[in-house]
Design a protein around this motif. Structure first.
Motif, PDB file in Angstrom:
ATOM      1  N   GLU A  39     -23.663  95.813 119.031  1.00  0.00           N
ATOM      2  CA  GLU A  39     -22.522  95.308 119.817  1.00  0.00           C
ATOM      3  C   GLU A  39     -21.169  95.762 119.257  1.00  0.00           C
ATOM      4  OE1 GLU A  39     -24.864  93.423 118.450  1.00  0.00           O
ATOM      5  OE2 GLU A  39     -25.881  92.222 119.982  1.00  0.00           O
ATOM      6  N   ALA A  40     -21.156  96.264 118.017  1.00  0.00           N
ATOM      7  CA  ALA A  40     -19.905  96.767 117.448  1.00  0.00           C
ATOM      8  C   ALA A  40     -19.478  98.083 118.098  1.00  0.00           C
ATOM      9  CB  ALA A  40     -20.044  96.950 115.946  1.00  0.00           C
ATOM     10  N   VAL A  41     -20.390  98.718 118.807  1.00  0.00           N
ATOM     11  CA  VAL A  41     -20.055  99.937 119.545  1.00  0.00           C
ATOM     12  C   VAL A  41     -19.457  99.539 120.889  1.00  0.00           C
ATOM     13  CG1 VAL A  41     -20.924 102.115 120.461  1.00  0.00           C
ATOM     14  CG2 VAL A  41     -21.973 101.100 118.420  1.00  0.00           C
ATOM     15  N   GLY A  42     -18.430 100.241 121.311  1.00  0.00           N
ATOM     16  CA  GLY A  42     -17.786  99.884 122.567  1.00  0.00           C
ATOM     17  C   GLY A  42     -17.209 101.081 123.290  1.00  0.00           C
ATOM     18  N   ARG A  43     -16.857 100.851 124.539  1.00  0.00           N
ATOM     19  CA  ARG A  43     -16.237 101.903 125.342  1.00  0.00           C
ATOM     20  C   ARG A  43     -14.729 101.825 125.230  1.00  0.00           C
ATOM     21  NH1 ARG A  43     -17.002 101.740 131.739  1.00  0.00           N
ATOM     22  NH2 ARG A  43     -15.316 100.215 131.523  1.00  0.00           N
ATOM     23  N   LEU A  44     -14.111 102.962 125.072  1.00  0.00           N
ATOM     24  CA  LEU A  44     -12.659 103.067 125.095  1.00  0.00           C
ATOM     25  C   LEU A  44     -12.245 103.637 126.451  1.00  0.00           C
ATOM     26  CD1 LEU A  44     -12.114 104.585 121.552  1.00  0.00           C
ATOM     27  CD2 LEU A  44     -11.321 102.336 122.300  1.00  0.00           C
ATOM     28  N   THR A  45     -11.465 102.874 127.195  1.00  0.00           N
ATOM     29  CA  THR A  45     -10.920 103.351 128.459  1.00  0.00           C
ATOM     30  C   THR A  45      -9.487 103.771 128.215  1.00  0.00           C
ATOM     31  OG1 THR A  45     -12.345 101.841 129.691  1.00  0.00           O
ATOM     32  CG2 THR A  45     -10.467 102.783 130.862  1.00  0.00           C
ATOM     33  N   ILE A  46      -9.152 105.002 128.599  1.00  0.00           N
ATOM     34  CA  ILE A  46      -7.868 105.592 128.227  1.00  0.00           C
ATOM     35  C   ILE A  46      -7.075 105.913 129.485  1.00  0.00           C
ATOM     36  CG2 ILE A  46      -6.768 107.484 126.973  1.00  0.00           C
ATOM     37  CD1 ILE A  46      -9.570 107.652 125.457  1.00  0.00           C
ATOM     38  N   SER A  47      -5.938 105.253 129.622  1.00  0.00           N
ATOM     39  CA  SER A  47      -5.059 105.424 130.784  1.00  0.00           C
ATOM     40  C   SER A  47      -5.774 105.147 132.092  1.00  0.00           C
ATOM     41  CB  SER A  47      -4.455 106.843 130.796  1.00  0.00           C
ATOM     42  OG  SER A  47      -3.655 107.053 129.666  1.00  0.00           O
ATOM     43  N   GLY A  48      -6.852 104.361 132.026  1.00  0.00           N
ATOM     44  CA  GLY A  48      -7.583 103.991 133.218  1.00  0.00           C
ATOM     45  C   GLY A  48      -8.346 105.126 133.860  1.00  0.00           C
ATOM     46  N   LYS A  49      -8.413 106.290 133.180  1.00  0.00           N
ATOM     47  CA  LYS A  49      -9.022 107.472 133.795  1.00  0.00           C
ATOM     48  C   LYS A  49     -10.134 108.064 132.946  1.00  0.00           C
ATOM     49  CE  LYS A  49      -4.657 108.739 136.067  1.00  0.00           C
ATOM     50  NZ  LYS A  49      -3.609 109.786 136.190  1.00  0.00           N
ATOM     51  N   THR A  50      -9.862 108.303 131.680  1.00  0.00           N
ATOM     52  CA  THR A  50     -10.831 108.957 130.812  1.00  0.00           C
ATOM     53  C   THR A  50     -11.457 107.942 129.861  1.00  0.00           C
ATOM     54  OG1 THR A  50      -9.072 109.566 129.272  1.00  0.00           O
ATOM     55  CG2 THR A  50      -9.693 111.190 130.932  1.00  0.00           C
ATOM     56  N   MET A  51     -12.474 108.380 129.107  1.00  0.00           N
ATOM     57  CA  MET A  51     -13.173 107.460 128.236  1.00  0.00           C
ATOM     58  C   MET A  51     -13.643 108.164 126.976  1.00  0.00           C
ATOM     59  SD  MET A  51     -16.883 107.127 130.155  1.00  0.00           S
ATOM     60  CE  MET A  51     -17.698 106.482 128.696  1.00  0.00           C
ATOM     61  N   CYS A  52     -13.817 107.366 125.938  1.00  0.00           N
ATOM     62  CA  CYS A  52     -14.445 107.775 124.692  1.00  0.00           C
ATOM     63  C   CYS A  52     -15.306 106.610 124.232  1.00  0.00           C
ATOM     64  CB  CYS A  52     -13.401 108.108 123.625  1.00  0.00           C
ATOM     65  SG  CYS A  52     -12.668 109.765 123.749  1.00  0.00           S
ATOM     66  N   THR A  53     -15.951 106.785 123.114  1.00  0.00           N
ATOM     67  CA  THR A  53     -16.720 105.712 122.490  1.00  0.00           C
ATOM     68  C   THR A  53     -16.078 105.394 121.144  1.00  0.00           C
ATOM     69  OG1 THR A  53     -18.738 106.485 123.567  1.00  0.00           O
ATOM     70  CG2 THR A  53     -19.012 105.008 121.689  1.00  0.00           C
ATOM     71  N   GLY A  54     -16.121 104.149 120.735  1.00  0.00           N
ATOM     72  CA  GLY A  54     -15.577 103.755 119.434  1.00  0.00           C
ATOM     73  C   GLY A  54     -16.452 102.705 118.793  1.00  0.00           C
ATOM     74  N   ALA A  55     -16.167 102.398 117.535  1.00  0.00           N
ATOM     75  CA  ALA A  55     -16.951 101.413 116.790  1.00  0.00           C
ATOM     76  C   ALA A  55     -16.031 100.493 116.000  1.00  0.00           C
ATOM     77  CB  ALA A  55     -17.934 102.099 115.849  1.00  0.00           C
ATOM     78  N   LEU A  56     -16.310  99.202 116.067  1.00  0.00           N
ATOM     79  CA  LEU A  56     -15.532  98.217 115.329  1.00  0.00           C
ATOM     80  C   LEU A  56     -15.899  98.293 113.845  1.00  0.00           C
ATOM     81  CD1 LEU A  56     -13.538  95.840 116.130  1.00  0.00           C
ATOM     82  CD2 LEU A  56     -15.497  94.323 115.752  1.00  0.00           C
ATOM     83  N   VAL A  57     -14.906  98.572 112.992  1.00  0.00           N
ATOM     84  CA  VAL A  57     -15.154  98.693 111.554  1.00  0.00           C
ATOM     85  C   VAL A  57     -14.440  97.615 110.755  1.00  0.00           C
ATOM     86  CG1 VAL A  57     -15.672 101.153 111.667  1.00  0.00           C
ATOM     87  CG2 VAL A  57     -13.298 100.406 111.341  1.00  0.00           C
ATOM     88  N   ALA A  58     -13.639  96.809 111.403  1.00  0.00           N
ATOM     89  CA  ALA A  58     -12.977  95.626 110.843  1.00  0.00           C
ATOM     90  C   ALA A  58     -12.660  94.751 112.049  1.00  0.00           C
ATOM     91  CB  ALA A  58     -11.712  95.999 110.071  1.00  0.00           C
ATOM     92  N   PRO A  59     -12.367  93.459 111.849  1.00  0.00           N
ATOM     93  CA  PRO A  59     -12.153  92.591 113.006  1.00  0.00           C
ATOM     94  C   PRO A  59     -11.111  93.092 114.001  1.00  0.00           C
ATOM     95  CG  PRO A  59     -12.412  91.274 111.030  1.00  0.00           C
ATOM     96  CD  PRO A  59     -12.356  92.695 110.575  1.00  0.00           C
ATOM     97  N   ASP A  60     -10.126  93.875 113.517  1.00  0.00           N
ATOM     98  CA  ASP A  60      -9.093  94.361 114.425  1.00  0.00           C
ATOM     99  C   ASP A  60      -8.926  95.873 114.380  1.00  0.00           C
ATOM    100  OD1 ASP A  60      -8.011  94.490 111.878  1.00  0.00           O
ATOM    101  OD2 ASP A  60      -5.997  93.852 112.506  1.00  0.00           O
ATOM    102  N   LEU A  61      -9.962  96.616 113.903  1.00  0.00           N
ATOM    103  CA  LEU A  61      -9.855  98.065 113.783  1.00  0.00           C
ATOM    104  C   LEU A  61     -11.056  98.759 114.417  1.00  0.00           C
ATOM    105  CD1 LEU A  61      -8.676  98.366 110.058  1.00  0.00           C
ATOM    106  CD2 LEU A  61      -7.251  98.579 112.121  1.00  0.00           C
ATOM    107  N   VAL A  62     -10.785  99.809 115.177  1.00  0.00           N
ATOM    108  CA  VAL A  62     -11.827 100.591 115.838  1.00  0.00           C
ATOM    109  C   VAL A  62     -11.722 102.043 115.384  1.00  0.00           C
ATOM    110  CG1 VAL A  62     -12.632 101.501 118.062  1.00  0.00           C
ATOM    111  CG2 VAL A  62     -11.966  99.093 117.848  1.00  0.00           C
ATOM    112  N   LEU A  63     -12.849 102.620 115.010  1.00  0.00           N
ATOM    113  CA  LEU A  63     -12.902 104.018 114.596  1.00  0.00           C
ATOM    114  C   LEU A  63     -13.375 104.877 115.756  1.00  0.00           C
ATOM    115  CD1 LEU A  63     -12.606 105.862 112.041  1.00  0.00           C
ATOM    116  CD2 LEU A  63     -15.074 105.617 111.773  1.00  0.00           C
TER     117      LEU A  63
END
Length: 241
Positions: A39-63
């Protein structure tokens, strides 16, 4: 967001050619339900158009990958507040959702827009969320030592074909390494930029060893390219965020 293509110097060194179409490599796409902490893996939505994937590495930080911070068409940097992180997104529903308030790329990353010139080896970025995600919702992922050639890995990613559900490519392995850059036969597709690469160990929580930067071809084989990680990388990014 499309995957970056990596620099000619690395291609010549490792005998790799950039690849633009979907990759097919070792590893079978499967669900993630049996992977502890996915569940620490998540979708990054960028400008409502493009996407990447990211991972939570601290409570408020995504890599994620640094090239995800740039518009793939214009090469201009995207405003941080135009990025949203959805942790544990599955069946269209996220465990937690946060806006991004700031973003810092690796200090040695230099974004280039010309064909075939995007940089790898330092293609990392850290995103700071608008507020921490509680540990009873999502537990951040941990880092481990750099993987070596032959190590068995997996990738969890959201892609253009699976925007609302994460998929895992497993098993795959490191086929080459040059300093911080890893070449893997893990399958990737568009949207997987920034996806975490895991080392799995007997049902325990996976730990991060790399972040997907590009897909390519080596000796006729489809491969993916990533930056290896260790705890010092996160410290470096935090100090520059």
């Amino acid at each position: 967001m499309r995957l970056a293509k990596f620099c000619l110097a690395l291609a010549l060194t490792l005998g790799i050619a950039p690849k633009t179409g979907p990759a097919t490599a070792n590893g079978t796409w499967r669900g993630v339900e049996n992977i502890a902490g996915w569940e620490a893996v998540g979708r990054l939505t960028i400008s409502g158009k493009t996407m990447c994937t990211g991972a939570l590495v601290a409570p408020d930080l995504v890599l994620t990958a640094a090239h995800c911070l740039y518009n793939p068409m214009t090469g201009k940097k995207v405003r941080a507040d135009r990025i949203t992180f959805q942790a544990g997104l599955q069946n269209g529903k996220a465990k937690a959702e946060r806006a991004v308030v700031s973003a810092a790329a690796h200090p040695q990353y230099r974004h280039r827009t010309q064909k075939g010139a995007a940089q790898v080896g330092h293609d990392l970025a850290l995103l700071r969320l608008s507020s921490p995600i509680a540990s009873d919702q999502v537990v951040p992922l941990a880092f481990e030592d750099r993987p070596e050639k032959g190590d068995i890995l997996s990738v969890i990613a959201y892609t253009v074909g699976n925007r609302h559900d994460p998929q895992m490519a497993y098993p795959c392995q490191v086929v080459a390494r040059k300093k911080a850059t890893l070449v893997m036969n893990c399958e990737v597709d568009f949207g997987a930029s920034g996806a975490p690469v895991f080392a799995l160990q007997h049902g325990q929580r996976p730990y991060l060893v790399s972040v997907i930067s590009a897909k390519a071809e080596m000796a006729g084989q489809d491969v993916s390219v990533g930056t290896s990680l260790d705890p010092s990388v996160l410290q470096l990014l935090v100090s520059n965020s």
